[in-house]
Write a protein that holds these residues in place. Structure first.
Motif, PDB file in Angstrom:
ATOM      1  N   ASP A 205      75.993 -40.672  18.267  1.00 43.57           N
ATOM      2  CA  ASP A 205      76.579 -39.831  17.222  1.00 43.57           C
ATOM      3  C   ASP A 205      78.046 -40.159  16.997  1.00 43.57           C
ATOM      4  O   ASP A 205      78.682 -40.874  17.777  1.00 43.57           O
ATOM      5  CB  ASP A 205      76.369 -38.345  17.514  1.00 43.57           C
ATOM      6  CG  ASP A 205      76.974 -37.890  18.838  1.00 43.57           C
ATOM      7  OD1 ASP A 205      77.798 -38.637  19.414  1.00 43.57           O
ATOM      8  OD2 ASP A 205      76.630 -36.790  19.298  1.00 43.57           O
ATOM      9  N   ASN A 206      78.568 -39.616  15.884  1.00 44.89           N
ATOM     10  CA  ASN A 206      79.978 -39.808  15.563  1.00 44.89           C
ATOM     11  C   ASN A 206      80.779 -38.583  16.009  1.00 44.89           C
ATOM     12  O   ASN A 206      80.252 -37.678  16.674  1.00 44.89           O
ATOM     13  CB  ASN A 206      80.157 -40.089  14.065  1.00 44.89           C
ATOM     14  CG  ASN A 206      79.652 -38.951  13.189  1.00 44.89           C
ATOM     15  OD1 ASN A 206      79.408 -37.832  13.651  1.00 44.89           O
ATOM     16  ND2 ASN A 206      79.502 -39.230  11.900  1.00 44.89           N
ATOM     17  N   ASP A 207      82.055 -38.524  15.642  1.00 45.71           N
ATOM     18  CA  ASP A 207      82.922 -37.430  16.078  1.00 45.71           C
ATOM     19  C   ASP A 207      82.497 -36.082  15.511  1.00 45.71           C
ATOM     20  O   ASP A 207      82.835 -35.037  16.074  1.00 45.71           O
ATOM     21  CB  ASP A 207      84.376 -37.724  15.672  1.00 45.71           C
ATOM     22  CG  ASP A 207      84.958 -38.906  16.435  1.00 45.71           C
ATOM     23  OD1 ASP A 207      84.431 -39.217  17.528  1.00 45.71           O
ATOM     24  OD2 ASP A 207      85.928 -39.515  15.951  1.00 45.71           O
ATOM     25  N   GLU A 208      81.737 -36.105  14.415  1.00 44.54           N
ATOM     26  CA  GLU A 208      81.260 -34.854  13.823  1.00 44.54           C
ATOM     27  C   GLU A 208      79.903 -34.430  14.399  1.00 44.54           C
ATOM     28  O   GLU A 208      79.344 -33.411  13.996  1.00 44.54           O
ATOM     29  CB  GLU A 208      81.132 -34.995  12.304  1.00 44.54           C
ATOM     30  CG  GLU A 208      82.464 -35.047  11.548  1.00 44.54           C
ATOM     31  CD  GLU A 208      83.146 -36.399  11.703  1.00 44.54           C
ATOM     32  OE1 GLU A 208      82.451 -37.423  11.586  1.00 44.54           O
ATOM     33  OE2 GLU A 208      84.366 -36.407  11.966  1.00 44.54           O
ATOM     34  N   GLY A 209      79.371 -35.233  15.315  1.00 45.11           N
ATOM     35  CA  GLY A 209      78.097 -34.905  15.934  1.00 45.11           C
ATOM     36  C   GLY A 209      76.886 -35.380  15.163  1.00 45.11           C
ATOM     37  O   GLY A 209      75.751 -35.037  15.513  1.00 45.11           O
ATOM     38  N   ARG A 210      77.074 -36.177  14.117  1.00 34.97           N
ATOM     39  CA  ARG A 210      75.968 -36.711  13.327  1.00 34.97           C
ATOM     40  C   ARG A 210      75.442 -37.997  13.957  1.00 34.97           C
ATOM     41  O   ARG A 210      76.232 -38.877  14.332  1.00 34.97           O
ATOM     42  CB  ARG A 210      76.410 -36.996  11.891  1.00 34.97           C
ATOM     43  CG  ARG A 210      76.735 -35.763  11.072  1.00 34.97           C
ATOM     44  CD  ARG A 210      77.188 -36.130   9.656  1.00 34.97           C
ATOM     45  NE  ARG A 210      76.218 -36.976   8.973  1.00 34.97           N
ATOM     46  CZ  ARG A 210      76.429 -38.263   8.664  1.00 34.97           C
ATOM     47  NH1 ARG A 210      77.583 -38.849   8.985  1.00 34.97           N
ATOM     48  NH2 ARG A 210      75.499 -38.955   8.031  1.00 34.97           N
ATOM     49  N   ILE A 211      74.148 -38.114  14.089  1.00 36.19           N
ATOM     50  CA  ILE A 211      73.548 -39.335  14.614  1.00 36.19           C
ATOM     51  C   ILE A 211      73.651 -40.429  13.558  1.00 36.19           C
ATOM     52  O   ILE A 211      73.151 -40.286  12.446  1.00 36.19           O
ATOM     53  CB  ILE A 211      72.095 -39.098  15.037  1.00 36.19           C
ATOM     54  CG1 ILE A 211      72.074 -38.216  16.291  1.00 36.19           C
ATOM     55  CG2 ILE A 211      71.375 -40.418  15.293  1.00 36.19           C
ATOM     56  CD1 ILE A 211      70.706 -37.817  16.745  1.00 36.19           C
ATOM     57  N   THR A 212      74.321 -41.510  13.921  1.00 36.29           N
ATOM     58  CA  THR A 212      74.613 -42.574  12.952  1.00 36.29           C
ATOM     59  C   THR A 212      74.195 -43.959  13.435  1.00 36.29           C
ATOM     60  O   THR A 212      74.349 -44.935  12.689  1.00 36.29           O
ATOM     61  CB  THR A 212      76.120 -42.605  12.640  1.00 36.29           C
ATOM     62  OG1 THR A 212      76.850 -42.784  13.869  1.00 36.29           O
ATOM     63  CG2 THR A 212      76.568 -41.311  11.959  1.00 36.29           C
ATOM     64  N   HIS A 213      73.674 -44.055  14.655  1.00 33.15           N
ATOM     65  CA  HIS A 213      73.343 -45.382  15.186  1.00 33.15           C
ATOM     66  C   HIS A 213      72.162 -45.280  16.131  1.00 33.15           C
ATOM     67  O   HIS A 213      71.917 -44.227  16.742  1.00 33.15           O
ATOM     68  CB  HIS A 213      74.548 -45.983  15.911  1.00 33.15           C
ATOM     69  CG  HIS A 213      74.397 -47.446  16.221  1.00 33.15           C
ATOM     70  ND1 HIS A 213      74.301 -48.405  15.244  1.00 33.15           N
ATOM     71  CD2 HIS A 213      74.302 -48.107  17.410  1.00 33.15           C
ATOM     72  CE1 HIS A 213      74.176 -49.606  15.811  1.00 33.15           C
ATOM     73  NE2 HIS A 213      74.159 -49.444  17.122  1.00 33.15           N
ATOM     74  N   VAL A 214      71.432 -46.401  16.259  1.00 39.10           N
ATOM     75  CA  VAL A 214      70.232 -46.428  17.096  1.00 39.10           C
ATOM     76  C   VAL A 214      70.026 -47.845  17.609  1.00 39.10           C
ATOM     77  O   VAL A 214      70.406 -48.822  16.959  1.00 39.10           O
ATOM     78  CB  VAL A 214      69.002 -45.934  16.296  1.00 39.10           C
ATOM     79  CG1 VAL A 214      68.742 -46.820  15.083  1.00 39.10           C
ATOM     80  CG2 VAL A 214      67.759 -45.855  17.174  1.00 39.10           C
ATOM     81  N   GLY A 215      69.426 -47.954  18.780  1.00 42.43           N
ATOM     82  CA  GLY A 215      69.084 -49.255  19.337  1.00 42.43           C
ATOM     83  C   GLY A 215      68.012 -49.103  20.396  1.00 42.43           C
ATOM     84  O   GLY A 215      67.693 -47.990  20.832  1.00 42.43           O
ATOM     85  N   MET A 216      67.439 -50.229  20.840  1.00 41.63           N
ATOM     86  CA  MET A 216      66.342 -50.203  21.813  1.00 41.63           C
ATOM     87  C   MET A 216      66.824 -50.671  23.174  1.00 41.63           C
ATOM     88  O   MET A 216      67.476 -51.720  23.289  1.00 41.63           O
ATOM     89  CB  MET A 216      65.185 -51.091  21.348  1.00 41.63           C
ATOM     90  CG  MET A 216      63.900 -50.865  22.124  1.00 41.63           C
ATOM     91  SD  MET A 216      62.601 -52.064  21.672  1.00 41.63           S
ATOM     92  CE  MET A 216      62.987 -53.399  22.816  1.00 41.63           C
TER      93      MET A 216
END
Length: 259
Positions: A205-216
């Protein structure tokens, strides 16, 4: 508007946020992706992707029309372009199309697939959903290593983090939604990093708590993800550490298991 249906007739088609060539690319359709058409202008058609429900505008010339009966059959896809560089199909005019891994081969039989009224000769052995094993997931994911990052991308010449995960898991018969925050709502929680198995998926997540990235996750200390390019980085409870930059680049939020 009466329900109308289409299927992507080019190797990669851009799906845009607005009906303009200058508009942001929100995602891409691959060859054989089928859609519902919900609005039309002179050049642009607004569609909903059958695979992940994503909406956007695309150039209508990149679609072929299909009937409702055929559209229903396309929902039961089985044959895909594998994780390979040699995914060539030959169109009715003898020209070649070079397909990215995870592309559908609609209505495949006897070495041919069908896009609307057109018949394409398949020059490779289709994938019929790879078995879900840790080794197979790693092999599929690392095939994409060094593919450049592209916002909205889903193909070998440009891919974003959630598009990367979506295609990898599609090849293993697991349907993920399009965006990282949507994917984070799927699967089951892995409580601790020490319990990670290869193929588990980490979200950031980013500083606002939003999930913005993913990986395996490849193991308990390494992750493969699309950031600048598809790359392998170190991972711990804090997040992803990029050795090239000498700092953490993504803050860990949650880990999920889909397989």
């Amino acid at each position: 508007m009466e329900l109308q249906y289409g299927i992507c007739r080019v190797a990669v088609a851009q799906l845009r946020a607005e009906p303009s060539d200058r508009a942001e690319i929100s995602t891409q359709l691959l060859f054989g992706d089928h859609v519902q058409i919900i609005e039309k202008t002179e050049k642009w058609w607004k569609i909903i992707s059958a695979y992940d429900g994503y909406e956007g505008w695309m150039d209508f010339k990149q679609l072929a029309n299909v009937t409702a009966d055929v559209w229903d059959k396309l929902n039961d896809y089985k044959h895909l372009a594998p994780a390979s560089l040699n995914n060539t199909v030959i169109g009715p005019d003898g020209s070649a199309y070079y397909l990215s891994p995870g592309s559908n081969l609609p209505l495949y039989r006897d070495g041919y697939c069908y896009i609307g009224d057109e018949k394409f000769k398949v020059e490779f052995n289709p994938a019929i959903i790879y078995p879900i094993t840790e080794k197979n997931l790693i092999t599929t994911a690392t095939f994409f290593q060094n593919v450049p990052y592209l916002w909205g991308g889903r193909n070998l010449f440009g891919i974003d983090c959630s598009g990367f995960m979506q295609i990898v898991f599609k090849l293993h018969g697991i349907k993920l939604k399009r965006d990282a925050w949507q994917q984070a709502e799927q699967g089951s929680i892995v409580d601790f990093l020490q319990e990670v198995q290869p193929g588990d998926v980490a979200f950031f997540d980013n500083d606002e708590g939003r999930i913005t990235h993913v990986g395996m996750m490849l193991n308990t200390t390494e992750i493969i993800h699309a950031s600048g390019k598809v790359r392998i980085d170190k991972m711990d409870n804090q997040g992803i550490y990029n050795a090239d930059l000498g700092r953490y680049t993504h803050k860990l939020r949650i880990i999920k298991r889909f397989a």
